[in-house]
Design a protein around this motif. Structure first.
Motif, short mmCIF file in Angstrom:
data_model
loop_
_atom_site.label_atom_id
_atom_site.label_comp_id
_atom_site.label_asym_id
_atom_site.label_seq_id
_atom_site.Cartn_x
_atom_site.Cartn_y
_atom_site.Cartn_z
N ARG A 44 -74.73 -82.20 -36.42
CA ARG A 44 -75.12 -83.37 -37.21
C ARG A 44 -75.18 -83.03 -38.70
N THR A 45 -75.74 -81.88 -39.04
CA THR A 45 -75.84 -81.46 -40.43
C THR A 45 -74.46 -81.31 -41.06
N ARG A 46 -73.56 -80.63 -40.36
CA ARG A 46 -72.21 -80.43 -40.89
C ARG A 46 -71.44 -81.74 -40.98
N TYR A 47 -71.63 -82.61 -40.00
CA TYR A 47 -70.95 -83.91 -40.01
C TYR A 47 -71.42 -84.75 -41.19
N LEU A 48 -72.73 -84.79 -41.41
CA LEU A 48 -73.28 -85.53 -42.55
C LEU A 48 -72.75 -85.00 -43.88
N GLU A 49 -72.68 -83.69 -44.01
CA GLU A 49 -72.16 -83.09 -45.25
C GLU A 49 -70.71 -83.50 -45.49
N GLN A 50 -69.92 -83.51 -44.43
CA GLN A 50 -68.50 -83.78 -44.60
C GLN A 50 -68.18 -85.27 -44.72
N PHE A 51 -68.82 -86.11 -43.89
CA PHE A 51 -68.45 -87.52 -43.83
C PHE A 51 -69.46 -88.48 -44.46
N LYS A 52 -70.63 -87.97 -44.85
CA LYS A 52 -71.65 -88.79 -45.53
C LYS A 52 -72.15 -89.95 -44.68
#
Length: 65
Positions: A44-52
């Motif tokens: 979730r953290t990495r997804y949020l960073e990449q896709f906002k």
């Protein structure tokens, strides 16, 4: 209407349907506020960073395989 995808968790669902989307029944697999495993939180953290935006169930499911 029965929805088998987590569309109501997506902002565009409400933008497109507004109040007409209020009483749809859908099979829920994930909500952005639910507690995840450490691996799920890392995704979730990495997804949020990449896709906002929050990941949808399909992304979490694919990551877990």
């Amino acid at each position: 209407m029965l929805i088998s995808y987590d569309a109501p968790a997506r902002p565009e669902y409400w933008k497109n349907l507004g109040e007409k989307g209020t009483y749809a029944t859908f099979i829920v697999y994930y909500h952005p506020t639910m507690k995840l495993t450490p691996r799920g939180e890392a995704f979730r953290t990495r997804y949020l960073e990449q896709f906002k935006e929050q990941p949808v169930y399909g992304g979490l499911n694919a990551y877990a395989r």
